[in-house]
Design a protein around this motif. Structure first.
Motif, PDB file in Angstrom:
ATOM      1  N   ASP A 280      11.546   2.214  -8.265  1.00 41.99           N
ATOM      2  CA  ASP A 280      10.035   1.549  -8.155  1.00 41.99           C
ATOM      3  C   ASP A 280       8.751   2.078  -8.037  1.00 41.99           C
ATOM      4  O   ASP A 280       7.723   1.456  -8.641  1.00 41.99           O
ATOM      5  N   ILE A 281       9.015   3.432  -7.819  1.00 37.84           N
ATOM      6  CA  ILE A 281       7.596   4.392  -7.724  1.00 37.84           C
ATOM      7  C   ILE A 281       8.030   5.444  -7.776  1.00 37.84           C
ATOM      8  O   ILE A 281       9.242   5.885  -7.653  1.00 37.84           O
ATOM      9  N   ASN A 282       6.826   6.267  -8.496  1.00 38.51           N
ATOM     10  CA  ASN A 282       7.246   7.609  -8.677  1.00 38.51           C
ATOM     11  C   ASN A 282       6.432   8.534  -7.458  1.00 38.51           C
ATOM     12  O   ASN A 282       5.177   8.697  -7.292  1.00 38.51           O
ATOM     13  N   ILE A 283       7.387   8.704  -6.316  1.00 32.93           N
ATOM     14  CA  ILE A 283       6.452   9.133  -5.068  1.00 32.93           C
ATOM     15  C   ILE A 283       5.827  10.591  -5.109  1.00 32.93           C
ATOM     16  O   ILE A 283       4.836  10.855  -4.672  1.00 32.93           O
ATOM     17  N   PHE A 284       6.398  11.345  -6.068  1.00 35.72           N
ATOM     18  CA  PHE A 284       5.795  12.680  -6.275  1.00 35.72           C
ATOM     19  C   PHE A 284       4.372  12.414  -6.958  1.00 35.72           C
ATOM     20  O   PHE A 284       3.419  13.250  -6.601  1.00 35.72           O
ATOM     21  N   GLU A 285       4.233  12.028  -8.285  1.00 34.01           N
ATOM     22  CA  GLU A 285       3.208  11.790  -8.955  1.00 34.01           C
ATOM     23  C   GLU A 285       1.932  10.856  -8.375  1.00 34.01           C
ATOM     24  O   GLU A 285       1.038  11.219  -8.582  1.00 34.01           O
ATOM     25  N   GLU A 286       2.620   9.703  -7.808  1.00 37.64           N
ATOM     26  CA  GLU A 286       1.765   8.822  -7.420  1.00 37.64           C
ATOM     27  C   GLU A 286       1.169   9.020  -6.119  1.00 37.64           C
ATOM     28  O   GLU A 286       0.063   8.589  -5.657  1.00 37.64           O
ATOM     29  N   TYR A 287       1.946   9.792  -5.168  1.00 41.66           N
ATOM     30  CA  TYR A 287       1.484  10.099  -3.716  1.00 41.66           C
ATOM     31  C   TYR A 287       1.227  11.397  -3.277  1.00 41.66           C
ATOM     32  O   TYR A 287       0.268  11.893  -2.626  1.00 41.66           O
ATOM     33  N   ILE A 288       2.543  12.093  -3.504  1.00 44.69           N
ATOM     34  CA  ILE A 288       2.782  13.398  -2.649  1.00 44.69           C
ATOM     35  C   ILE A 288       1.610  14.524  -3.355  1.00 44.69           C
ATOM     36  O   ILE A 288       0.929  15.325  -2.651  1.00 44.69           O
ATOM     37  N   TYR A 289       1.992  14.545  -4.719  1.00 42.87           N
ATOM     38  CA  TYR A 289       0.991  15.612  -5.322  1.00 42.87           C
ATOM     39  C   TYR A 289      -0.338  15.495  -5.394  1.00 42.87           C
ATOM     40  O   TYR A 289      -1.210  16.405  -4.901  1.00 42.87           O
ATOM     41  N   PRO A 290      -0.787  14.078  -5.411  1.00 39.38           N
ATOM     42  CA  PRO A 290      -2.317  13.924  -5.152  1.00 39.38           C
ATOM     43  C   PRO A 290      -2.876  14.262  -3.887  1.00 39.38           C
ATOM     44  O   PRO A 290      -4.048  14.326  -3.561  1.00 39.38           O
ATOM     45  N   ALA A 291      -1.854  14.077  -2.912  1.00 36.05           N
ATOM     46  CA  ALA A 291      -2.271  14.256  -1.488  1.00 36.05           C
ATOM     47  C   ALA A 291      -2.531  15.911  -1.191  1.00 36.05           C
ATOM     48  O   ALA A 291      -3.418  16.129  -0.259  1.00 36.05           O
ATOM     49  N   ALA A 292      -2.199  16.643  -2.076  1.00 31.37           N
ATOM     50  CA  ALA A 292      -2.190  18.144  -1.806  1.00 31.37           C
ATOM     51  C   ALA A 292      -3.872  18.481  -2.341  1.00 31.37           C
ATOM     52  O   ALA A 292      -3.758  18.968  -3.516  1.00 31.37           O
ATOM     53  N   GLU A 293      -4.501  18.244  -1.745  1.00 31.48           N
ATOM     54  CA  GLU A 293      -6.215  18.233  -2.115  1.00 31.48           C
ATOM     55  C   GLU A 293      -6.633  19.532  -1.929  1.00 31.48           C
ATOM     56  O   GLU A 293      -7.690  20.074  -2.843  1.00 31.48           O
TER      57      GLU A 293
ATOM     58  N   LYS B 182      -3.150   9.213   1.811  1.00 31.07           N
ATOM     59  CA  LYS B 182      -1.961   9.076   0.961  1.00 31.07           C
ATOM     60  C   LYS B 182      -0.592   9.199   1.447  1.00 31.07           C
ATOM     61  O   LYS B 182       0.340   8.123   0.990  1.00 31.07           O
ATOM     62  N   LEU B 183      -0.275  10.002   2.472  1.00 25.67           N
ATOM     63  CA  LEU B 183       1.073   9.919   3.031  1.00 25.67           C
ATOM     64  C   LEU B 183       1.215   8.930   3.686  1.00 25.67           C
ATOM     65  O   LEU B 183       2.361   8.236   3.668  1.00 25.67           O
ATOM     66  N   ALA B 184       0.308   8.163   4.327  1.00 24.86           N
ATOM     67  CA  ALA B 184       0.672   6.774   5.146  1.00 24.86           C
ATOM     68  C   ALA B 184       0.727   5.850   4.266  1.00 24.86           C
ATOM     69  O   ALA B 184       1.572   4.928   4.423  1.00 24.86           O
ATOM     70  N   ASP B 185      -0.179   5.688   3.208  1.00 24.96           N
ATOM     71  CA  ASP B 185       0.011   4.726   2.120  1.00 24.96           C
ATOM     72  C   ASP B 185       1.654   4.824   1.346  1.00 24.96           C
ATOM     73  O   ASP B 185       2.228   3.926   1.212  1.00 24.96           O
ATOM     74  N   LEU B 186       2.017   6.079   1.391  1.00 24.89           N
ATOM     75  CA  LEU B 186       3.350   6.217   0.733  1.00 24.89           C
ATOM     76  C   LEU B 186       4.462   5.726   1.647  1.00 24.89           C
ATOM     77  O   LEU B 186       5.263   4.821   1.181  1.00 24.89           O
ATOM     78  N   PHE B 187       4.425   6.102   2.888  1.00 25.61           N
ATOM     79  CA  PHE B 187       5.570   5.640   3.608  1.00 25.61           C
ATOM     80  C   PHE B 187       5.532   4.401   3.997  1.00 25.61           C
ATOM     81  O   PHE B 187       6.734   3.561   4.127  1.00 25.61           O
ATOM     82  N   GLU B 188       4.425   3.668   4.074  1.00 21.51           N
ATOM     83  CA  GLU B 188       3.971   2.155   4.262  1.00 21.51           C
ATOM     84  C   GLU B 188       4.602   1.646   2.947  1.00 21.51           C
ATOM     85  O   GLU B 188       5.347   0.355   2.994  1.00 21.51           O
ATOM     86  N   LYS B 189       4.493   2.010   1.930  1.00 20.67           N
ATOM     87  CA  LYS B 189       5.016   1.403   0.840  1.00 20.67           C
ATOM     88  C   LYS B 189       6.561   1.574   0.693  1.00 20.67           C
ATOM     89  O   LYS B 189       7.325   0.661   0.087  1.00 20.67           O
ATOM     90  N   LEU B 190       7.134   2.776   1.020  1.00 21.28           N
ATOM     91  CA  LEU B 190       8.450   2.796   1.110  1.00 21.28           C
ATOM     92  C   LEU B 190       9.131   1.725   2.005  1.00 21.28           C
ATOM     93  O   LEU B 190      10.142   1.261   1.584  1.00 21.28           O
ATOM     94  N   ASP B 191       8.648   1.407   2.991  1.00 19.02           N
ATOM     95  CA  ASP B 191       8.876   0.198   4.030  1.00 19.02           C
ATOM     96  C   ASP B 191       8.766  -1.061   3.245  1.00 19.02           C
ATOM     97  O   ASP B 191       9.855  -1.688   3.415  1.00 19.02           O
ATOM     98  N   GLU B 192       7.705  -1.400   2.598  1.00 18.81           N
ATOM     99  CA  GLU B 192       7.510  -2.368   1.889  1.00 18.81           C
ATOM    100  C   GLU B 192       8.849  -2.916   0.806  1.00 18.81           C
ATOM    101  O   GLU B 192       9.043  -3.886   0.597  1.00 18.81           O
ATOM    102  N   ILE B 193       8.981  -1.987   0.126  1.00 22.58           N
ATOM    103  CA  ILE B 193      10.066  -2.208  -1.072  1.00 22.58           C
ATOM    104  C   ILE B 193      11.666  -1.788  -0.547  1.00 22.58           C
ATOM    105  O   ILE B 193      12.416  -1.889  -1.305  1.00 22.58           O
ATOM    106  N   ASN B 194      11.541  -1.691   0.880  1.00 26.17           N
ATOM    107  CA  ASN B 194      12.916  -1.501   1.301  1.00 26.17           C
ATOM    108  C   ASN B 194      13.794  -0.363   0.582  1.00 26.17           C
ATOM    109  O   ASN B 194      14.731  -0.647  -0.047  1.00 26.17           O
TER     110      ASN B 194
END
Length: 395
Positions: free
Chosen positions: A361-374, A70-82
């Motif tokens: 463009d995205i909610n990095i907390f709700e969509e990626y960071i919080y779900p990553a805390a498994e 999920k963290l890798a997906d987040l950082f790649e998404k941040l690159d994608e959307i500049n």
């Protein structure tokens, strides 16, 4: 927008000395990716507790129960959307599990934190009260300015207290968030030759009495009070009582007309911002020493007044509070254009963000960071995702 140039540091890179390598498995002679000696599916050990006074330590995400995919997906998404992010640090259990910088920023470069300054001002005020320089949160503000004659004085204004200023409940006509007035307001505020008097002169707005109204002038008055009562500049007092004790070394706190600006314009590195957040995550205690009074910290992060604002529906003493979609209590220090110290105590999770603009463009907390805390315990290593994180730092 130009493609951003990103410096990306994660736990499996140079910051922690972790390595991502391929080794041959003897039984089938196939190449297997390993991270710190852990192959896919292996569960790592959890590192011991420590205090990041001198430096932050890093950890594999999985060592802190975080999903590296999920963290890798987040950082790649941040690159994608500049994305406009200049810095992003994700910390769990006191360890940096991922860190990303852009636009020439890095761990050693300070960033203006805008209204996150207010949360620091809250802490300084709490210490000054604890030491008896400010007698009580119920003290009338104007008792601290006997030599100043304020305009537009009335019974409401005369009885305004330190607590009213801490909760943005002054009832003074300010207009900072009024889209029709804010440009003129800022022009007037920043061009006056006496910012303290400017704030004290504001008239009461009867429609605002008893209501939350965001006002950057209020913490500036508290900074003036701290200076008058302690005999020290607010920045010097903060350095002595808080910053030096928790390892903050990069704080630059500008002043105007001889008073440190209590409401905005402080600068420091994201890692030093994180130290402040970690102090509050630990109820004001640092390595066995109570730096900010525990009761003050807990009250500051309590729901003291409703704001009417989505994402920060309640306010404490210069801290915003909301509830995540999964029901976690989220406490934040927030600054204009996306400067954040975000704390989720139930997850033992701390996130620091610096930015040149809001990320819409995205909610990095709700969509990626919080779900990553498994999990609260280590989980099996995803070597491939850690490799993606490692490779991302080169972009």
């Amino acid at each position: 927008m130009k493609k951003q140039v990103l410096y990306f540091a994660v736990v499996i890179g140079m910051l922690s000395g972790c390595t991502v390598t391929s080794v041959d498995k003897p039984e089938n002679n196939k190449s297997v990716v390993t991270v710190q000696g852990y192959a896919k599916g292996e569960t790592p050990e959890k590192p011991p507790n420590y205090w990041p006074t001198m430096e932050w330590k890093t950890s594999l995400p999985e060592q802190q129960g975080m999903n590296s995919k999920k963290l890798a997906d987040l950082f790649e998404k941040l690159d994608e959307i500049n994305s406009p992010l200049d810095g992003l640090i994700i910390i769990r259990n006191g360890y940096i599990v991922a860190e990303k910088y852009g636009y020439g920023y890095g761990p050693e470069r300070s960033h203006e934190i805008n209204s996150v300054t207010k949360s620091f001002m809250s802490a300084v005020t709490g210490v000054a009260i604890n030491e008896g320089y400010i007698k009580s949160i119920d003290d009338p503000i104007f008792d601290y300015f006997p030599d100043r004659k304020a305009e537009n004085m009335d019974d409401h204004k005369k009885n305004l207290t330190v607590k009213d200023f801490l909760t943005m409940n002054s009832g003074l006509d300010w207009g900072e968030l009024d889209k029709d007035r804010k440009h003129q307001f800022w022009s007037d505020f920043e061009s006056t030759d006496d910012t303290v008097q400017f704030v004290l002169n504001k008239p009461t707005d009867p429609n605002l009495i008893g209501k939350f109204d965001y006002n950057t002038g209020l913490p500036h008055i508290l900074s003036a009070i701290v200076q008058q009562t302690t005999g020290k500049k607010t920045a010097d007092y903060a350095k002595e009582k808080i910053f030096d004790k928790i390892g903050i070394t990069t704080a630059y706190w500008p002043e105007v007309q001889g008073v440190n600006q209590g409401g905005y314009r402080m600068e420091m590195t994201p890692r030093d911002m994180a130290r402040f957040g970690y102090l509050y995550m630990n109820n004001g205690k640092w390595d066995g020493q109570q730096v900010v009074p525990e009761d003050w910290v807990k009250t500051s992060m309590s729901e003291l007044i409703q704001t009417g604002m989505t994402g920060g529906e309640h306010y404490g003493y210069y801290f915003w509070l909301t509830t995540t979609k999964d029901g976690y209590k989220e406490i934040s220090a927030m600054g204009d254009r996306g400067q954040y110290i975000v704390m989720v105590p139930e997850l033992n999770l701390l996130v620091v963000q610096t930015s040149k603009a809001y990320l819409t463009d995205i909610n990095i907390f709700e969509e990626y960071i919080y779900p990553a805390a498994e999990s609260t315990e280590p989980i099996p290593v995803d070597a491939e995702s850690n490799t993606r994180l490692s490779e991302n730092k080169k972009k």
